[in-house]
Motif scaffolding. Structure first.
Motif, mmCIF file in Angstrom:
data_model
loop_
_atom_site.group_PDB
_atom_site.id
_atom_site.type_symbol
_atom_site.label_atom_id
_atom_site.label_comp_id
_atom_site.label_asym_id
_atom_site.label_seq_id
_atom_site.Cartn_x
_atom_site.Cartn_y
_atom_site.Cartn_z
ATOM 1 N N TRP A 86 -4.301 -1.902 2.923
ATOM 2 C CA TRP A 86 -2.952 -2.146 2.414
ATOM 3 C C TRP A 86 -1.903 -1.843 3.479
ATOM 4 C CZ3 TRP A 86 0.593 1.757 2.476
ATOM 5 C CH2 TRP A 86 0.101 3.063 2.592
ATOM 6 N N VAL A 133 -1.497 -4.689 5.939
ATOM 7 C CA VAL A 133 -0.693 -5.768 5.353
ATOM 8 C C VAL A 133 0.775 -5.363 5.338
ATOM 9 C CG1 VAL A 133 -0.276 -7.153 3.277
ATOM 10 C CG2 VAL A 133 -2.628 -6.647 3.992
ATOM 11 N N LYS A 134 1.051 -4.128 4.913
ATOM 12 C CA LYS A 134 2.445 -3.653 4.862
ATOM 13 C C LYS A 134 3.085 -3.718 6.246
ATOM 14 C CE LYS A 134 5.447 0.245 4.140
ATOM 15 N NZ LYS A 134 5.596 1.665 4.251
ATOM 16 N N LEU A 159 3.895 -7.235 7.233
ATOM 17 C CA LEU A 159 5.086 -7.723 6.534
ATOM 18 C C LEU A 159 6.360 -7.107 7.110
ATOM 19 C CD1 LEU A 159 3.747 -7.723 2.851
ATOM 20 C CD2 LEU A 159 4.078 -9.705 4.372
ATOM 21 N N VAL A 212 11.210 -11.830 -0.653
ATOM 22 C CA VAL A 212 9.772 -12.081 -0.800
ATOM 23 C C VAL A 212 8.975 -11.054 0.012
ATOM 24 C CG1 VAL A 212 7.924 -13.734 -0.293
ATOM 25 C CG2 VAL A 212 10.073 -14.529 -1.316
ATOM 26 N N LEU A 213 9.402 -10.807 1.239
ATOM 27 C CA LEU A 213 8.712 -9.812 2.064
ATOM 28 C C LEU A 213 8.804 -8.421 1.439
ATOM 29 C CD1 LEU A 213 9.767 -11.034 5.624
ATOM 30 C CD2 LEU A 213 7.516 -11.232 4.567
ATOM 31 N N GLY A 216 6.231 -7.879 -1.315
ATOM 32 C CA GLY A 216 4.914 -7.588 -0.742
ATOM 33 C C GLY A 216 4.818 -6.190 -0.169
ATOM 34 N N ILE A 231 4.718 -3.583 -3.053
ATOM 35 C CA ILE A 231 3.408 -3.601 -3.720
ATOM 36 C C ILE A 231 2.360 -2.912 -2.849
ATOM 37 C CG2 ILE A 231 1.501 -5.105 -4.460
ATOM 38 C CD1 ILE A 231 3.724 -7.018 -5.541
ATOM 39 N N MET A 232 2.354 -3.210 -1.565
ATOM 40 C CA MET A 232 1.373 -2.566 -0.674
ATOM 41 C C MET A 232 1.587 -1.045 -0.636
ATOM 42 S SD MET A 232 -0.715 -4.792 0.392
ATOM 43 C CE MET A 232 -0.518 -5.980 -0.916
#
Length: 151
Positions: free
Chosen positions: A91, A94-95, A98, A137-138, A141, A144-145
């Motif tokens: 995670w 991904v974070k 982003l 949008v970013l 994400g 959430i991460m």
């Protein structure tokens, strides 16, 4: 020195969140100014000059410092957790990806500010309305991460 960083983890995290809130507010507001600038302010008009001052002050006075402090305190938070978390936390990968994309968007906003000062008609208000959705949008994400840690 590492003990001092670990002991103050909650402070790093708090200042990180405050910085991110300021950065996001600026990232969402600046393109909105660009919409108004592109649609209503002919080059050289007093209105265009006002938008240029507002855009410059927002970028340099709020957005840039907020981005820098977001990165700084985010890295301090990561340091307090221990960099070994990078090996196991998908995670987090991904974070961070982003956040890098958000930083690239920030840099594009700075470029667009310079372009608007030279030629307000180069990009349409519609273009700026569309790209104004990118940071939201970013952000979804990233949050959430960071909160759910799905993997």
């Amino acid at each position: 020195m590492m003990d001092w960083i670990v002991v103050n983890y909650a402070w790093w995290k708090a200042v990180h969140v405050i910085s991110v809130i300021a950065w996001m507010a600026a990232l969402l507001y600046l393109p909105r100014l660009y919409v108004y600038h592109a649609e209503t302010a002919p080059q050289g008009s007093p209105q265009a000059a006002t938008f240029e001052v507002m855009e410059r002050k927002l970028l340099r006075g709020i957005m840039n410092p907020a981005m820098i402090s977001s990165w700084l305190f985010g890295l301090l938070t990561l340091t307090a957790l221990g960099f070994d978390v990078l090996a196991t936390a998908g995670w987090l990968h991904v974070k961070l990806t982003l956040v890098i994309l958000l930083t690239v968007y920030h840099m594009l906003c700075a470029r667009w500010r310079k372009e608007l000062a030279v030629d307000p008609a180069r990009r349409s208000g519609r273009f700026f309305r569309m790209v104004n959705e990118i940071p939201a949008v970013l952000m979804v994400g990233i949050v959430i991460m960071a909160i759910v840690e799905p993997f």
